[in-house]
Design a protein around this motif. Structure first.
Motif, PDB file in Angstrom:
ATOM      1  N   LEU A 271       9.531  13.261  35.816  1.00 37.32           N
ATOM      2  CA  LEU A 271       9.594  14.701  35.573  1.00 37.32           C
ATOM      3  C   LEU A 271      10.705  15.018  34.583  1.00 37.32           C
ATOM      4  CD1 LEU A 271       8.743  17.613  36.201  1.00 37.32           C
ATOM      5  CD2 LEU A 271      10.296  17.562  38.174  1.00 37.32           C
ATOM      6  N   GLN A 272      11.868  14.393  34.761  1.00 38.45           N
ATOM      7  CA  GLN A 272      12.984  14.592  33.828  1.00 38.45           C
ATOM      8  C   GLN A 272      12.600  14.189  32.426  1.00 38.45           C
ATOM      9  OE1 GLN A 272      16.967  13.928  36.669  1.00 38.45           O
ATOM     10  NE2 GLN A 272      16.426  12.425  35.122  1.00 38.45           N
ATOM     11  N   GLN A 273      11.935  13.039  32.282  1.00 38.99           N
ATOM     12  CA  GLN A 273      11.550  12.560  30.955  1.00 38.99           C
ATOM     13  C   GLN A 273      10.547  13.498  30.315  1.00 38.99           C
ATOM     14  OE1 GLN A 273      14.284  10.448  31.065  1.00 38.99           O
ATOM     15  NE2 GLN A 273      13.054   9.576  29.433  1.00 38.99           N
ATOM     16  N   THR A 274       9.612  14.008  31.100  1.00 36.38           N
ATOM     17  CA  THR A 274       8.632  14.956  30.575  1.00 36.38           C
ATOM     18  C   THR A 274       9.307  16.225  30.092  1.00 36.38           C
ATOM     19  OG1 THR A 274       6.945  14.101  32.099  1.00 36.38           O
ATOM     20  CG2 THR A 274       6.541  16.264  31.120  1.00 36.38           C
ATOM     21  N   GLN A 275      10.259  16.716  30.856  1.00 37.13           N
ATOM     22  CA  GLN A 275      10.990  17.918  30.468  1.00 37.13           C
ATOM     23  C   GLN A 275      11.777  17.695  29.181  1.00 37.13           C
ATOM     24  OE1 GLN A 275      13.203  18.517  34.098  1.00 37.13           O
ATOM     25  NE2 GLN A 275      11.693  19.965  34.917  1.00 37.13           N
ATOM     26  N   LYS A 276      12.355  16.518  29.012  1.00 36.42           N
ATOM     27  CA  LYS A 276      13.090  16.204  27.783  1.00 36.42           C
ATOM     28  C   LYS A 276      12.162  16.209  26.582  1.00 36.42           C
ATOM     29  CE  LYS A 276      16.828  13.371  29.718  1.00 36.42           C
ATOM     30  NZ  LYS A 276      17.418  12.002  29.751  1.00 36.42           N
ATOM     31  N   ILE A 277      10.990  15.623  26.745  1.00 44.69           N
ATOM     32  CA  ILE A 277      10.013  15.585  25.648  1.00 44.69           C
ATOM     33  C   ILE A 277       9.589  16.994  25.263  1.00 44.69           C
ATOM     34  CG2 ILE A 277       7.650  14.891  25.032  1.00 44.69           C
ATOM     35  CD1 ILE A 277       8.095  12.407  26.813  1.00 44.69           C
ATOM     36  N   LEU A 278       9.337  17.827  26.255  1.00 46.29           N
ATOM     37  CA  LEU A 278       8.923  19.212  25.986  1.00 46.29           C
ATOM     38  C   LEU A 278      10.027  19.989  25.274  1.00 46.29           C
ATOM     39  CD1 LEU A 278       7.088  20.069  29.333  1.00 46.29           C
ATOM     40  CD2 LEU A 278       6.050  19.595  27.093  1.00 46.29           C
ATOM     41  N   ARG A 279      11.287  19.747  25.682  1.00 44.03           N
ATOM     42  CA  ARG A 279      12.392  20.440  25.016  1.00 44.03           C
ATOM     43  C   ARG A 279      12.533  20.003  23.563  1.00 44.03           C
ATOM     44  NH1 ARG A 279      15.102  19.957  30.178  1.00 44.03           N
ATOM     45  NH2 ARG A 279      16.068  17.993  29.511  1.00 44.03           N
ATOM     46  N   ARG A 280      12.333  18.691  23.314  1.00 41.46           N
ATOM     47  CA  ARG A 280      12.399  18.199  21.941  1.00 41.46           C
ATOM     48  C   ARG A 280      11.283  18.808  21.094  1.00 41.46           C
ATOM     49  NH1 ARG A 280      14.149  13.102  24.191  1.00 41.46           N
ATOM     50  NH2 ARG A 280      11.998  12.376  24.303  1.00 41.46           N
ATOM     51  N   MET A 281      10.109  18.940  21.681  1.00 39.79           N
ATOM     52  CA  MET A 281       8.974  19.547  20.969  1.00 39.79           C
ATOM     53  C   MET A 281       9.273  21.002  20.630  1.00 39.79           C
ATOM     54  SD  MET A 281       5.817  17.872  23.133  1.00 39.79           S
ATOM     55  CE  MET A 281       4.584  18.880  22.307  1.00 39.79           C
ATOM     56  N   ARG A 283      12.276  22.327  20.161  1.00 36.78           N
ATOM     57  CA  ARG A 283      13.275  22.347  19.098  1.00 36.78           C
ATOM     58  C   ARG A 283      12.649  22.052  17.747  1.00 36.78           C
ATOM     59  NH1 ARG A 283      16.736  19.918  23.074  1.00 36.78           N
ATOM     60  NH2 ARG A 283      16.243  17.830  22.275  1.00 36.78           N
ATOM     61  N   THR A 284      11.683  21.128  17.748  1.00 36.84           N
ATOM     62  CA  THR A 284      10.989  20.765  16.511  1.00 36.84           C
ATOM     63  C   THR A 284      10.246  21.973  15.936  1.00 36.84           C
ATOM     64  OG1 THR A 284      10.710  18.495  17.278  1.00 36.84           O
ATOM     65  CG2 THR A 284       9.318  19.201  15.456  1.00 36.84           C
ATOM     66  N   LYS A 285       9.637  22.754  16.809  1.00 35.00           N
ATOM     67  CA  LYS A 285       8.895  23.942  16.366  1.00 35.00           C
ATOM     68  C   LYS A 285       9.831  24.954  15.725  1.00 35.00           C
ATOM     69  CE  LYS A 285       5.228  23.651  19.853  1.00 35.00           C
ATOM     70  NZ  LYS A 285       4.634  24.304  21.063  1.00 35.00           N
ATOM     71  N   LEU A 286      11.054  25.041  16.305  1.00 36.03           N
ATOM     72  CA  LEU A 286      12.026  25.994  15.752  1.00 36.03           C
ATOM     73  C   LEU A 286      12.556  25.523  14.407  1.00 36.03           C
ATOM     74  CD1 LEU A 286      14.028  26.792  19.019  1.00 36.03           C
ATOM     75  CD2 LEU A 286      12.290  28.208  17.936  1.00 36.03           C
TER      76      LEU A 286
END
Length: 286
Positions: A271-281, A283-286
């Motif tokens: 779950l932690q790893q999934t949340q990290k990936i989503l946060r990186r995605m 940031r990439t959009k921004l």
């Protein structure tokens, strides 16, 4: 009766905790109290302060009745402070806890009971919480049972904030030898290589994320580079090959880690790893 006997026997083993400190006064008392307030009486706490300019010495003096040895004087760096501290340690089992990190409550007796019950075990370690400057938990670091040499390809196999080792293991591996930034990684790799370990499946220590922390202060690129420098020291003649050559071993180490985490029921890791990936995605959009 058996439980009381084991508890009495474990108390016969002395535990030495070394705390290196330098200008971490705002965190130091939390670290010291995490040792004082444990459920184990045969503890020797050694605090080595590098001539801090903040309130560290006042805090050490405040708790000096519960500190076996302390000194505040200039030293070259954390490596030398640890060497100095362990040179004063007389315990059967030893560990170090940085001044900005701290132990979980009621862990010392559990750890020492393991050393008493299993004389062949010379390294006990567990999981770690990453906390912020206000002790709020940010995430968890999950570990798994060791399997050398795969361990050195899968990131840090354990953290010093949640590791205890017999004096005999410290002497066997030769203590601190490496002079680079990641001297502790080198020491842990050597301990992993020569130890008979016991994995305690619970959080033992807390690793603080703050702006002055070496691991969280923008030096991660240097740390990662040193990781490979240290790995090559353990690879012997294989060390001459490029990083890409070891890519399949790195993948194998990761697969083993994922399988163990699933077996242990540590789904929170995924779950932690999934949340990290989503946060990186995001940031990439921004």
């Amino acid at each position: 009766m058996v439980e009381k006997t084991v508890m009495a026997m474990s108390e016969s083993l002395k535990l030495s905790i070394v705390t290196p400190s330098y200008n971490h006064g705002r965190f130091l008392e939390k670290s010291i109290l995490s040792v004082i307030n444990q459920d184990y009486s045969s503890v020797e706490h050694i605090v080595i302060d590098g001539a801090s300019q903040d309130n560290s010495v006042q805090i050490i003096r405040k708790h000096s009745a519960n500190i076996a040895y302390w000194v505040s004087e200039p030293d070259e760096d954390l490596r030398f402070a640890l060497q100095k501290g362990f040179s004063h340690a007389t315990g059967d089992v030893m560990a170090w806890q940085n001044a900005d990190d701290y132990y979980e409550p009621h862990i010392f007796r559990e750890v020492m009971d393991i050393f008493c019950k299993y004389p062949e075990v010379d390294l006990v370690y567990g999981n770690v919480n990453i906390v912020d400057e206000n002790n709020k938990m940010l995430e968890k670091l999950f570990h798994i049972p060791l399997c050398y040499p795969l361990d050195i390809f899968g990131g840090m196999p354990l953290q010093s904030q949640a590791a205890f080792f017999r004096r005999t293991l410290w002497e066997k591996v030769g203590g601190i030898q490496f002079h680079e930034l990641n001297y502790d990684v080198d020491l842990i790799f050597r301990m992993v290589k020569f130890s008979n370990s016991y994995f305690l499946h619970r959080a033992i220590g807390n690793y603080r994320n703050h702006s002055n922390s070496l691991s969280f202060s923008g030096q991660s690129d240097k740390l990662q580079k040193d990781f490979w420098v240290i790995r090559r020291r353990f690879l012997g003649k294989w060390g001459k090959f490029s990083d890409a050559f070891f890519a399949p071993v790195v993948v194998l180490a990761k697969i083993r880690r994922y399988l163990w985490l699933m077996f242990l029921g540590d789904w929170e890791y995924f779950l932690q790893q999934t949340q990290k990936i989503l946060r990186r995605m995001e940031r990439t959009k921004l």
